[in-house]
Design a protein around this motif. Structure first.
Motif, PDB file in Angstrom:
ATOM      1  N   MET A  60       0.811  -1.188  -0.222  1.00 34.29           N
ATOM      2  CA  MET A  60       0.117   0.144  -0.033  1.00 34.29           C
ATOM      3  C   MET A  60       0.880   1.232   0.032  1.00 34.29           C
ATOM      4  O   MET A  60       0.253   2.483  -0.063  1.00 34.29           O
ATOM      5  CB  MET A  60      -0.885  -0.014   1.249  1.00 34.29           C
ATOM      6  N   GLY A  61       2.294   1.188  -0.037  1.00 32.34           N
ATOM      7  CA  GLY A  61       3.073   2.388  -0.009  1.00 32.34           C
ATOM      8  C   GLY A  61       2.925   3.366   1.103  1.00 32.34           C
ATOM      9  O   GLY A  61       2.873   2.959   2.207  1.00 32.34           O
ATOM     10  N   ARG A  62       2.672   4.537   0.829  1.00 31.70           N
ATOM     11  CA  ARG A  62       2.596   5.440   1.940  1.00 31.70           C
ATOM     12  C   ARG A  62       1.015   5.576   2.695  1.00 31.70           C
ATOM     13  O   ARG A  62       0.939   6.389   3.635  1.00 31.70           O
ATOM     14  CB  ARG A  62       2.866   6.800   1.550  1.00 31.70           C
ATOM     15  N   PHE A  63       0.146   4.842   1.910  1.00 29.87           N
ATOM     16  CA  PHE A  63      -1.052   4.838   2.300  1.00 29.87           C
ATOM     17  C   PHE A  63      -1.335   4.020   3.903  1.00 29.87           C
ATOM     18  O   PHE A  63      -0.638   3.142   3.852  1.00 29.87           O
ATOM     19  CB  PHE A  63      -2.249   4.400   1.401  1.00 29.87           C
ATOM     20  N   ALA A  64      -2.315   4.385   4.750  1.00 27.96           N
ATOM     21  CA  ALA A  64      -2.436   3.789   5.727  1.00 27.96           C
ATOM     22  C   ALA A  64      -3.797   2.856   5.556  1.00 27.96           C
ATOM     23  O   ALA A  64      -4.828   3.606   5.343  1.00 27.96           O
ATOM     24  CB  ALA A  64      -2.642   4.616   7.078  1.00 27.96           C
ATOM     25  N   GLN A  65      -3.725   1.556   6.301  1.00 29.83           N
ATOM     26  CA  GLN A  65      -5.052   0.757   5.939  1.00 29.83           C
ATOM     27  C   GLN A  65      -6.065   1.349   7.190  1.00 29.83           C
ATOM     28  O   GLN A  65      -5.870   1.485   8.316  1.00 29.83           O
ATOM     29  CB  GLN A  65      -4.651  -0.806   6.223  1.00 29.83           C
ATOM     30  N   VAL A  66      -7.373   1.518   6.515  1.00 28.28           N
ATOM     31  CA  VAL A  66      -8.543   1.796   7.642  1.00 28.28           C
ATOM     32  C   VAL A  66      -9.476   0.842   7.230  1.00 28.28           C
ATOM     33  O   VAL A  66      -9.988   0.939   6.362  1.00 28.28           O
ATOM     34  CB  VAL A  66      -8.699   3.184   7.425  1.00 28.28           C
ATOM     35  N   ASN A  67      -9.527  -0.092   8.249  1.00 30.58           N
ATOM     36  CA  ASN A  67     -10.513  -0.959   8.015  1.00 30.58           C
ATOM     37  C   ASN A  67     -12.045  -0.716   8.357  1.00 30.58           C
ATOM     38  O   ASN A  67     -12.952  -0.874   7.646  1.00 30.58           O
ATOM     39  CB  ASN A  67     -10.257  -2.447   8.664  1.00 30.58           C
ATOM     40  N   ASP A  68     -12.285   0.289   9.060  1.00 33.54           N
ATOM     41  CA  ASP A  68     -13.564   0.422   9.816  1.00 33.54           C
ATOM     42  C   ASP A  68     -13.713   2.090   9.785  1.00 33.54           C
ATOM     43  O   ASP A  68     -14.660   2.689  10.363  1.00 33.54           O
ATOM     44  CB  ASP A  68     -13.751   0.132  11.234  1.00 33.54           C
ATOM     45  N   LEU A  69     -12.657   2.673   9.276  1.00 36.50           N
ATOM     46  CA  LEU A  69     -12.867   4.333   9.294  1.00 36.50           C
ATOM     47  C   LEU A  69     -12.785   4.923  10.644  1.00 36.50           C
ATOM     48  O   LEU A  69     -12.883   5.982  10.386  1.00 36.50           O
ATOM     49  CB  LEU A  69     -13.883   4.692   8.336  1.00 36.50           C
ATOM     50  N   ALA A  70     -12.591   4.169  11.548  1.00 32.05           N
ATOM     51  CA  ALA A  70     -12.504   4.640  12.953  1.00 32.05           C
ATOM     52  C   ALA A  70     -11.594   5.984  13.173  1.00 32.05           C
ATOM     53  O   ALA A  70     -11.735   6.996  13.835  1.00 32.05           O
ATOM     54  CB  ALA A  70     -12.501   3.701  13.979  1.00 32.05           C
ATOM     55  N   ALA A  71     -10.282   5.568  12.713  1.00 29.82           N
ATOM     56  CA  ALA A  71      -9.417   6.770  12.820  1.00 29.82           C
ATOM     57  C   ALA A  71      -9.761   7.892  11.929  1.00 29.82           C
ATOM     58  O   ALA A  71      -9.334   9.245  12.391  1.00 29.82           O
ATOM     59  CB  ALA A  71      -7.833   5.979  12.340  1.00 29.82           C
ATOM     60  N   LEU A  72     -10.223   7.829  10.951  1.00 30.14           N
ATOM     61  CA  LEU A  72     -10.466   9.059   9.922  1.00 30.14           C
ATOM     62  C   LEU A  72     -11.775   9.771  10.872  1.00 30.14           C
ATOM     63  O   LEU A  72     -11.806  11.040  10.767  1.00 30.14           O
ATOM     64  CB  LEU A  72     -10.881   8.709   8.733  1.00 30.14           C
ATOM     65  N   ALA A  73     -12.796   9.075  11.258  1.00 32.19           N
ATOM     66  CA  ALA A  73     -13.702   9.483  12.028  1.00 32.19           C
ATOM     67  C   ALA A  73     -13.489  10.291  13.268  1.00 32.19           C
ATOM     68  O   ALA A  73     -13.815  11.489  13.388  1.00 32.19           O
ATOM     69  CB  ALA A  73     -14.701   8.572  12.328  1.00 32.19           C
ATOM     70  N   HIS A  74     -12.373   9.808  13.973  1.00 32.03           N
ATOM     71  CA  HIS A  74     -12.009  10.522  15.124  1.00 32.03           C
ATOM     72  C   HIS A  74     -11.147  11.767  14.626  1.00 32.03           C
ATOM     73  O   HIS A  74     -11.257  12.792  15.334  1.00 32.03           O
ATOM     74  CB  HIS A  74     -10.820   9.587  15.751  1.00 32.03           C
ATOM     75  N   GLU A  75     -10.543  11.787  13.694  1.00 32.35           N
ATOM     76  CA  GLU A  75      -9.646  12.943  13.173  1.00 32.35           C
ATOM     77  C   GLU A  75     -10.760  14.162  12.835  1.00 32.35           C
ATOM     78  O   GLU A  75     -10.767  15.391  13.124  1.00 32.35           O
ATOM     79  CB  GLU A  75      -9.006  12.561  11.963  1.00 32.35           C
ATOM     80  N   HIS A 135      -9.734  -3.814  -2.457  1.00 35.58           N
ATOM     81  CA  HIS A 135     -10.739  -4.839  -2.337  1.00 35.58           C
ATOM     82  C   HIS A 135     -10.973  -5.083  -0.640  1.00 35.58           C
ATOM     83  O   HIS A 135     -12.122  -5.270  -0.477  1.00 35.58           O
ATOM     84  CB  HIS A 135      -9.987  -5.896  -2.696  1.00 35.58           C
ATOM     85  N   GLU A 136     -10.142  -4.622   0.367  1.00 33.65           N
ATOM     86  CA  GLU A 136     -10.245  -4.773   1.359  1.00 33.65           C
ATOM     87  C   GLU A 136     -11.320  -3.934   2.113  1.00 33.65           C
ATOM     88  O   GLU A 136     -11.832  -3.611   3.390  1.00 33.65           O
ATOM     89  CB  GLU A 136      -8.954  -4.886   2.317  1.00 33.65           C
ATOM     90  N   GLY A 137     -11.328  -2.574   1.542  1.00 33.12           N
ATOM     91  CA  GLY A 137     -12.200  -1.577   2.016  1.00 33.12           C
ATOM     92  C   GLY A 137     -11.631  -0.006   1.588  1.00 33.12           C
ATOM     93  O   GLY A 137     -11.708   0.179   0.238  1.00 33.12           O
ATOM     94  N   TYR A 138     -11.017   0.658   2.468  1.00 35.06           N
ATOM     95  CA  TYR A 138     -10.287   1.998   2.107  1.00 35.06           C
ATOM     96  C   TYR A 138      -9.045   2.127   2.457  1.00 35.06           C
ATOM     97  O   TYR A 138      -8.688   1.384   3.793  1.00 35.06           O
ATOM     98  CB  TYR A 138     -11.299   3.119   2.490  1.00 35.06           C
ATOM     99  N   VAL A 139      -7.988   2.981   1.713  1.00 37.91           N
ATOM    100  CA  VAL A 139      -6.883   3.182   2.394  1.00 37.91           C
ATOM    101  C   VAL A 139      -6.865   4.895   2.278  1.00 37.91           C
ATOM    102  O   VAL A 139      -7.412   5.351   1.396  1.00 37.91           O
ATOM    103  CB  VAL A 139      -5.509   2.411   1.650  1.00 37.91           C
ATOM    104  N   TRP A 140      -6.257   5.272   3.222  1.00 37.78           N
ATOM    105  CA  TRP A 140      -6.112   6.746   3.211  1.00 37.78           C
ATOM    106  C   TRP A 140      -4.932   7.180   3.460  1.00 37.78           C
ATOM    107  O   TRP A 140      -4.016   6.639   4.347  1.00 37.78           O
ATOM    108  CB  TRP A 140      -7.329   7.314   3.818  1.00 37.78           C
ATOM    109  N   LEU A 141      -4.820   8.542   3.041  1.00 40.76           N
ATOM    110  CA  LEU A 141      -3.312   9.236   3.203  1.00 40.76           C
ATOM    111  C   LEU A 141      -3.510  10.785   3.762  1.00 40.76           C
ATOM    112  O   LEU A 141      -4.221  11.551   2.806  1.00 40.76           O
ATOM    113  CB  LEU A 141      -2.325   9.334   1.830  1.00 40.76           C
ATOM    114  N   PRO A 142      -3.320  11.190   4.913  1.00 40.98           N
ATOM    115  CA  PRO A 142      -3.508  12.511   5.351  1.00 40.98           C
ATOM    116  C   PRO A 142      -2.511  13.573   4.639  1.00 40.98           C
ATOM    117  O   PRO A 142      -1.288  12.951   4.524  1.00 40.98           O
ATOM    118  CB  PRO A 142      -3.275  12.516   6.631  1.00 40.98           C
ATOM    119  N   ARG A 143      -2.751  14.494   3.864  1.00 36.34           N
ATOM    120  CA  ARG A 143      -1.797  15.274   3.192  1.00 36.34           C
ATOM    121  C   ARG A 143      -2.302  16.714   3.218  1.00 36.34           C
ATOM    122  O   ARG A 143      -3.455  17.003   3.335  1.00 36.34           O
ATOM    123  CB  ARG A 143      -1.470  14.715   1.839  1.00 36.34           C
ATOM    124  N   ARG A 144      -1.287  17.380   3.192  1.00 34.36           N
ATOM    125  CA  ARG A 144      -1.475  18.910   2.522  1.00 34.36           C
ATOM    126  C   ARG A 144      -0.748  19.373   1.435  1.00 34.36           C
ATOM    127  O   ARG A 144       0.347  19.798   1.513  1.00 34.36           O
ATOM    128  CB  ARG A 144      -1.378  19.874   3.839  1.00 34.36           C
TER     129      ARG A 144
END
Length: 208
Positions: free
Chosen positions: A1-16, A186-195
């Motif tokens: 996934m490279g620089r992306f972070a795996q988020v299975n349930d999106l909980a980390a993104l929701a917290h942010e 395939h497993e859900g979503y991956v996300w990369l915080p960036r500016r």
């Protein structure tokens, strides 16, 4: 996934998102932008669920055949204005088959409100956003998915839409201002915080 972070349930993104400062009165307004067919609606629904049922405003309900992108004034009057005052917003969702606006719909000033659709990160909206998320999928791939979803009945509409969307993003790009890139996998979503820099082009979708 490279620089992306795996988020299975999106909980980390929701917290942010919850930790962000209110951006439109008491509301944390979160934009979910990307090309038509890139998966914005599905992702927004899943993030809203993770946020405990956050309201979702679909820009397909605000736009219409005559105003594919010229809906900013109505959005300000019907949605941004009331939310900024902590009031319940009201808008009339557009029926793309009947080609008319329907009965009023309420949008409460919840702690988090998601705005999903092409143009959610446009210049006029960005000052009101707590976060801007970009669905990281190439335009041709997104449009192909959208055409397959909508079928032959909407083929003529899609011909005009792709031209209008390309023109919109050329004049008012959202990607360079995104806080986070979202990629469906395939497993859900991956996300990369960036500016990224405001002059960054949209990335080579094969290199991320």
């Amino acid at each position: 996934m490279g620089r992306f972070a795996q988020v299975n349930d999106l909980a980390a993104l929701a917290h942010e998102v919850r930790a962000a400062a209110p951006s439109c009165g008491p509301v944390r307004l979160v934009g979910v932008d990307g090309h038509a067919g890139s998966g914005k609606s599905t992702f927004a629904a899943r993030l809203a669920e993770t946020l405990g049922g956050a309201p979702v405003l679909h820009l397909d309900d605000i736009a219409c055949h005559e105003e594919l992108f010229a809906w900013t004034a109505r959005l300000r009057a019907e949605v941004l204005g009331p939310l900024s005052r902590g009031e319940v917003a009201g808008y009339r969702p557009y029926d793309w088959t009947a080609r008319r606006f329907g009965p009023p719909r309420r949008l409460p000033p919840a702690p988090v409100v998601l705005v999903e659709g092409v143009g959610a990160g446009r210049r006029a909206l960005r000052p009101h956003l707590a976060r801007l998320l970009w669905m990281e999928r190439a335009p041709e791939d997104s449009w192909r998915r959208g055409r397959n979803r909508d079928g032959v009945a909407q083929a003529a509409f899609w011909e005009g839409w792709t031209v209008a969307e390309t023109r919109h993003f050329a004049r008012d790009p959202s990607f360079p201002h995104a806080d986070t890139l979202i990629r469906e996998c395939h497993e859900g979503y991956v996300w990369l915080p960036r500016r990224p820099s405001a002059v960054d082009p949209e990335p080579d979708h094969h290199s991320l």
